[in-house]
Enzyme design. Structure first.
Site, short mmCIF file in Angstrom:
data_model
loop_
_atom_site.label_atom_id
_atom_site.label_comp_id
_atom_site.label_asym_id
_atom_site.label_seq_id
_atom_site.Cartn_x
_atom_site.Cartn_y
_atom_site.Cartn_z
CB ALA A 41 5.05 14.08 20.36
CG ASP B 135 7.41 5.57 23.83
OD1 ASP B 135 7.21 4.75 22.90
OD2 ASP B 135 7.16 5.33 25.02
CG ASN C 269 12.24 14.26 11.99
OD1 ASN C 269 11.29 13.65 11.49
ND2 ASN C 269 12.07 15.37 12.72
CG PHE D 113 2.87 11.35 11.29
CD1 PHE D 113 3.60 12.06 12.21
CD2 PHE D 113 1.71 11.93 10.78
CE1 PHE D 113 3.21 13.34 12.62
CE2 PHE D 113 1.31 13.19 11.18
CZ PHE D 113 2.06 13.90 12.10
CB SER E 168 4.54 16.54 11.00
OG SER E 168 5.56 15.82 10.32
CG ASN F 270 9.13 15.22 8.07
OD1 ASN F 270 9.78 15.86 7.25
ND2 ASN F 270 9.44 15.19 9.35
CB THR F 271 2.42 13.96 6.71
OG1 THR F 271 2.96 12.97 7.59
CG2 THR F 271 1.17 13.40 6.04
CE LYS G 6 5.23 19.68 18.39
NZ LYS G 6 5.94 18.48 18.85
CG ASN H 64 6.23 19.74 14.56
OD1 ASN H 64 7.29 19.14 14.52
ND2 ASN H 64 5.06 19.13 14.45
#
Length: 349
Positions: free
Chosen positions: A55, A58, A104, A108, A167, A169-170, A209, A238
């Site tokens: 993931a 795309d 990165n 999201f 993730s 990043n949130t 994940k 991740n």
């Protein structure tokens, strides 16, 4: 040649251009290997070979046919959140070329659930399984409800759904990996999926994940909860917030998750530990730092039924999945296995 040209552009510009081309059928067409020993049967789905796209590439499911044309055995789109969100401010994507790595902090960024559902609903029959990675909106007051919204939307369309609580990043998303929060979240998600299945509205397997940065006791808690809840699979792993001290690139201290070559050993050890902690009872997808057949084979022997790639494509080009898959039969033969599935988790301690 095209991949080399893209690397001359800013990372996010290159990504958008590559996705634009694939969505319009302008990418290469690469035939995957046809070897019965590479076939994997999992969750009632058939994978022609075990190498898939992770993931993040795309997010809005706009290029699925173009991605399968690159020869992937399966494709995971997303992460998708219920409502559209722009993600974090740019720049937020960084190539660490000497390290064969990426940092990165995208956050999201995606067009939302309805846009991705429309794309998937309009797809022709595709040659392999398609998974949807589910995320929560940054400003959501009930993040479990966000995952439930994703399950309702995509259970009839996807071959598997991944609950992404890892993730970095949130803000505070990774808190959902804590034992009590994770148990409650998985309970809600799996109960909903089972209700939808009973109503004939989809029966997609539910995967989780996880981050590579969990401590030993935290990982043990995750394994225990996943076993108790009978989750269908775990994606390990991740991106990581660690490992920066060993990097060479001047951008190594940019905030965000690190992926690519430096992540291979750490993510593989988490995979190995999960295989032990779950006693081989839960299928695992191995992701993190894979760029060669040998590395994919290591993930498989460590416990992965399937393997995903992403960051390495930036450096190795769009044909990487097929090159890896074509290299596996020789490794199977070397180690005395007739199939990939036979080799899963057979690494000697």
């Amino acid at each position: 040649m095209f991949a080399s040209a893209l690397r001359l552009l800013p990372p996010e510009t290159a990504h958008r251009l590559a996705l634009w081309g694939l969505a319009r059928g302008l990418g290469p067409r690469i035939s995957p290997p046809e070897d019965p020993g590479l076939r994997v049967e999992l969750w009632g789905r058939s994978f022609s070979h075990p190498i898939g796209l992770a993931a993040g590439f795309d997010k809005n499911a706009v290029a699925v046919p173009g991605l399968f044309a690159l020869g992937f055995g399966f494709v995971e789109v997303g992460a998708v959140t219920p409502r559209p969100q722009p993600g974090n401010p740019q720049p937020r994507l960084f190539r660490l070329t000497p390290d064969r790595a990426i940092v990165n902090r995208m956050g999201f960024n995606n067009a939302g659930l309805e846009a991705a559902r429309a794309e998937l609903s309009g797809l022709p029959e595709h040659p392999g399984p398609v998974g949807v990675n589910l995320g929560a909106n940054k400003d959501s007051e009930d993040r479990a409800a966000d995952y439930e919204a994703g399950i309702r939307a995509f259970a009839p369309l996807a071959d598997f759904l991944t609950i992404n609580v890892s993730s970095p990043n949130t803000e505070r998303l990774r808190d959902l990996q804590g034992a009590a929060a994770l148990d409650a979240l998985l309970g809600r998600c799996l109960d909903l999926r089972d209700s939808l299945k009973a109503e004939g509205k989809g029966a997609a397997p539910i995967l989780l994940k996880i981050a590579p940065d969990l401590g030993a006791s935290e990982l043990a808690d995750v394994a225990e909860i996943c076993l108790a809840r009978r989750i269908d699979g775990i994606v390990a792993t991740n991106t990581t917030l660690s490992l920066r001290d060993r990097l060479k690139d001047s951008q190594r201290d940019e905030k965000g998750g690190l992926s690519g070559a430096p992540l291979f050993e750490l993510s593989t050890q988490v995979l190995r530990d999960l295989r032990r902690l779950t006693r081989g009872e839960i299928p695992l997808i191995g992701v993190g730092g894979v760029s060669t057949p040998e590395q994919a084979w290591t993930k498989i022997r460590a416990g992965a039924s399937l393997v995903q790639i992403y960051s390495a494509m930036i450096y190795e080009g769009p044909g990487l999945a097929v090159r890896i898959a074509r290299g596996l039969p020789a490794l199977m033969k070397r180690d005395g296995f007739r199939s990939v599935s036979e080799a899963v988790g057979t690494e000697k301690p």
